[in-house]
Design an enzyme around this catalytic site. Structure first.
Site, PDB file in Angstrom:
ATOM      1  CG  HIS A  12      -3.070   3.591   1.780  1.00 18.58           C
ATOM      2  ND1 HIS A  12      -3.620   3.256   0.563  1.00 18.58           N
ATOM      3  CD2 HIS A  12      -3.171   2.477   2.560  1.00 18.58           C
ATOM      4  CE1 HIS A  12      -4.026   2.002   0.601  1.00 18.58           C
ATOM      5  NE2 HIS A  12      -3.769   1.507   1.796  1.00 18.58           N
TER       6      HIS A  12
ATOM      7  CG  ASN B 260      -6.852  -0.514   0.856  1.00 22.88           C
ATOM      8  OD1 ASN B 260      -6.180   0.014  -0.029  1.00 22.88           O
ATOM      9  ND2 ASN B 260      -6.312  -1.115   1.907  1.00 22.88           N
TER      10      ASN B 260
ATOM     11  CB  CYS C  76      -0.941   0.006   1.201  1.00 24.26           C
ATOM     12  SG  CYS C  76      -2.189  -1.269   1.051  1.00 24.26           S
TER      13      CYS C  76
HETATM   14  O1  UT7 Z   1      -3.958  -1.074   3.319  1.00 22.16           O
HETATM   15  C1  UT7 Z   1      -3.134  -2.050   3.872  1.00 22.16           C
HETATM   16  C2  UT7 Z   1      -3.078  -1.950   5.343  1.00 22.16           C
HETATM   17  N1  UT7 Z   1      -4.274  -2.444   5.925  1.00 22.16           N
HETATM   18  C3  UT7 Z   1      -4.866  -1.787   6.898  1.00 22.16           C
HETATM   19  O2  UT7 Z   1      -4.420  -0.736   7.269  1.00 22.16           O
HETATM   20  C4  UT7 Z   1      -6.064  -2.419   7.536  1.00 22.16           C
HETATM   21  C5  UT7 Z   1      -5.937  -2.348   9.029  1.00 22.16           C
HETATM   22  N2  UT7 Z   1      -6.987  -3.037   9.744  1.00 22.16           N
HETATM   23  C6  UT7 Z   1      -8.285  -2.607   9.768  1.00 22.16           C
HETATM   24  O3  UT7 Z   1      -8.633  -1.662   9.088  1.00 22.16           O
HETATM   25  C7  UT7 Z   1      -9.228  -3.284  10.702  1.00 22.16           C
HETATM   26  O4  UT7 Z   1      -8.511  -4.119  11.560  1.00 22.16           O
HETATM   27  C8  UT7 Z   1     -10.346  -4.124   9.994  1.00 22.16           C
HETATM   28  C9  UT7 Z   1     -11.317  -3.176   9.317  1.00 22.16           C
HETATM   29  C10 UT7 Z   1      -9.727  -5.064   8.988  1.00 22.16           C
HETATM   30  C11 UT7 Z   1     -11.128  -4.905  11.037  1.00 22.16           C
HETATM   31  O5  UT7 Z   1     -11.655  -4.038  12.028  1.00 22.16           O
HETATM   32  P1  UT7 Z   1     -11.406  -4.330  13.579  1.00 22.16           P
HETATM   33  O6  UT7 Z   1     -12.129  -3.315  14.324  1.00 22.16           O
HETATM   34  O7  UT7 Z   1      -9.930  -4.447  13.801  1.00 22.16           O
HETATM   35  O8  UT7 Z   1     -12.116  -5.728  13.760  1.00 22.16           O
HETATM   36  P2  UT7 Z   1     -11.513  -7.108  14.263  1.00 22.16           P
HETATM   37  O9  UT7 Z   1     -10.744  -7.754  13.178  1.00 22.16           O
HETATM   38  O10 UT7 Z   1     -10.834  -6.922  15.596  1.00 22.16           O
HETATM   39  O11 UT7 Z   1     -12.846  -7.889  14.518  1.00 22.16           O
HETATM   40  C12 UT7 Z   1     -13.832  -7.471  15.466  1.00 22.16           C
HETATM   41  C13 UT7 Z   1     -15.051  -8.347  15.340  1.00 22.16           C
HETATM   42  C14 UT7 Z   1     -14.711  -9.824  15.288  1.00 22.16           C
HETATM   43  O12 UT7 Z   1     -15.740 -10.545  15.964  1.00 22.16           O
HETATM   44  P3  UT7 Z   1     -15.540 -11.058  17.478  1.00 22.16           P
HETATM   45  O13 UT7 Z   1     -14.331 -11.943  17.425  1.00 22.16           O
HETATM   46  O14 UT7 Z   1     -15.310  -9.813  18.292  1.00 22.16           O
HETATM   47  O15 UT7 Z   1     -16.808 -11.757  17.754  1.00 22.16           O
HETATM   48  C15 UT7 Z   1     -14.767 -10.156  13.826  1.00 22.16           C
HETATM   49  O16 UT7 Z   1     -15.063 -11.510  13.577  1.00 22.16           O
HETATM   50  O17 UT7 Z   1     -15.712  -8.049  14.093  1.00 22.16           O
HETATM   51  C16 UT7 Z   1     -15.888  -9.268  13.353  1.00 22.16           C
HETATM   52  N3  UT7 Z   1     -15.836  -8.955  11.952  1.00 22.16           N
HETATM   53  C17 UT7 Z   1     -16.911  -8.613  11.229  1.00 22.16           C
HETATM   54  N4  UT7 Z   1     -18.205  -8.465  11.545  1.00 22.16           N
HETATM   55  C18 UT7 Z   1     -19.062  -8.100  10.582  1.00 22.16           C
HETATM   56  C19 UT7 Z   1     -14.739  -8.940  11.134  1.00 22.16           C
HETATM   57  N5  UT7 Z   1     -15.110  -8.601   9.883  1.00 22.16           N
HETATM   58  C20 UT7 Z   1     -16.442  -8.394   9.919  1.00 22.16           C
HETATM   59  C21 UT7 Z   1     -17.380  -8.011   8.942  1.00 22.16           C
HETATM   60  N6  UT7 Z   1     -18.679  -7.890   9.324  1.00 22.16           N
HETATM   61  N7  UT7 Z   1     -17.058  -7.766   7.651  1.00 22.16           N
END
Ligand code: UT7
Length: 331
Positions: A256, A286, A116
């Site tokens: 980004h 993204n 990225c």
């Molecule tokens: O561009 C390259 C670099 N990449 C980035 O900068 C991305 C960085 N990361 C992020 O933007 C975030 O971590 C994400 C958007 C990918 C995820 O958000 P988060 O707030 O970190 O969520 P998480 O992965 O900690 O998940 C929280 C909860 C989980 O459920 P439990 O375990 O708390 O029950 C996930 O299973 O949200 C759940 N979850 C979803 N729920 C509904 C994960 N994806 C989804 C989804 N819809 N699409």
């Protein structure tokens, strides 16, 4: 000898027609519009549909539009650099395909791969050729068909990415406005948190890698999120300090577009209000290497000569960084 500055003298972009909404994703995976919007800021993303079309297809469209806008004869281009994480082929370089298709036959071309952060690395590399006085017209393209490596059964990643391309022209500045400084870093100790497991030389494609779904993006979202917030903020603070700038003097943050929350945290650390942040993530998701030039394209009409821009990116590698530039023309 007079100092030469590399100026951005034009911007253009291309997005494929198909729009993938949060509502359509709700039908593909266990997710919902409220979660996606509140956790990422994304509403829609564009997807390139159709056989035999890779990132170069969109890169070509973006460069053709750039050449038209800047009234440039393709034969006058010295160099084409393409930042991409989804090249058409392992080789040859996607930049080579783009250069040929737009009719740039008096140039050399190559790709830069820094996930990225690739567009910032490519922009800085292109600027060096101008600053050294070696070349007069350098095209930097960011193009990614992320849908080619997105697993549409994985809710954690499928909601994030979109396809697109953006391009800028770099030329010697008429005055002092242009690209002034960069702070770029990588730390490969973190590579495993965000990568594509197979398809490269370490794990060539096989029936097993396909069955294991190893040709898709693998991301440990929360780990990447934490490092992205600190990395983008560190890079932005560093570039301000090195150029004796206060956050309040910056006209635009060009970040980004990975997650609206990461962008807002970076702007907050810099003391920038919302109206100074370029934000297109809600429309495009993204788009990896296309996100920064697409921001410039969409905000071009609001840009004024002499305005101070801080670019910032973070991504796989980990690779991150920032660039300080002053805008060279009235949009
Ligand atoms: O561009 C390259 C670099 N990449 C980035 O900068 C991305 C960085 N990361 C992020 O933007 C975030 O971590 C994400 C958007 C990918 C995820 O958000 P988060 O707030 O970190 O969520 P998480 O992965 O900690 O998940 C929280 C909860 C989980 O459920 P439990 O375990 O708390 O029950 C996930 O299973 O949200 C759940 N979850 C979803 N729920 C509904 C994960 N994806 C989804 C989804 N819809 N699409």
């Amino acid at each position: 000898m007079q100092k030469i500055t590399a100026a951005i003298t034009g911007v253009a972009g291309y997005l494929p027609d198909y729009v993938l909404t949060n509502q359509e994703l709700e039908r593909l995976v266990e997710t919902n519009d409220e979660w996606i919007t509140s956790r990422t800021g994304i509403k829609t993303r564009h997807i390139l549909k159709g056989e035999n079309m890779g990132s170069s297809h969109m890169g070509v469209k973006a460069v053709q539009s750039l050449l038209e806008k800047t009234n440039t004869n393709p034969a006058d281009i010295d160099l084409v650099i393409c930042a991409t994480t989804t090249p058409d082929f392992v080789f040859p370089a996607t930049a080579t395909l783009i250069a040929a298709e737009v009719g740039a036959f008096n140039c050399f071309s190559y790709d830069i791969q820094a996930a990225c952060s690739g567009f910032l690395y490519a922009m800085w590399a292109g600027a060096q050729f101008i600053k050294a006085g070696t070349y007069k017209k350098v095209v930097v393209v960011g193009a990614d068909k992320m849908s080619a490596i997105v697993d549409y059964t994985d809710r954690a990643t499928s909601i994030l990415f979109g396809d697109g391309a953006g391009a800028i022209m770099l030329e010697p500045s008429q005055d002092e406005d242009g690209i002034h400084d960069a702070f770029l870093r990588t730390d490969g100790r973190y590579w495993a948190h965000l990568h594509q497991k197979a398809g490269g030389s370490r794990r060539p494609p096989s029936i097993e890698t396909v069955q294991n779904r190893e040709h898709y993006i693998y991301q440990e979202g929360a780990v990447v999120f934490k490092h992205a917030v600190t990395g983008m903020a560190q890079a932005s603070e560093e570039i301000l300090k090195r150029n004796n700038l206060k956050g309040s003097e910056v006209d635009w943050l060009v970040p980004h577009q990975a997650n609206k929350r990461i962008i807002e945290a970076t702007a907050q650390k810099m003391g920038l209000p919302e109206e100074k942040i370029m934000l297109v993530i809600q429309k495009y998701g993204n788009t990896t290497n296309a996100s920064i030039p697409l921001c410039l394209r969409d905000y071009e009409s609001q840009l004024k000569k002499g305005q101070k821009l801080v670019f910032a990116a973070f991504g796989g590698g980990f690779a991150w960084g920032s660039i300080y530039a002053t805008w060279a023309y009235n949009g």
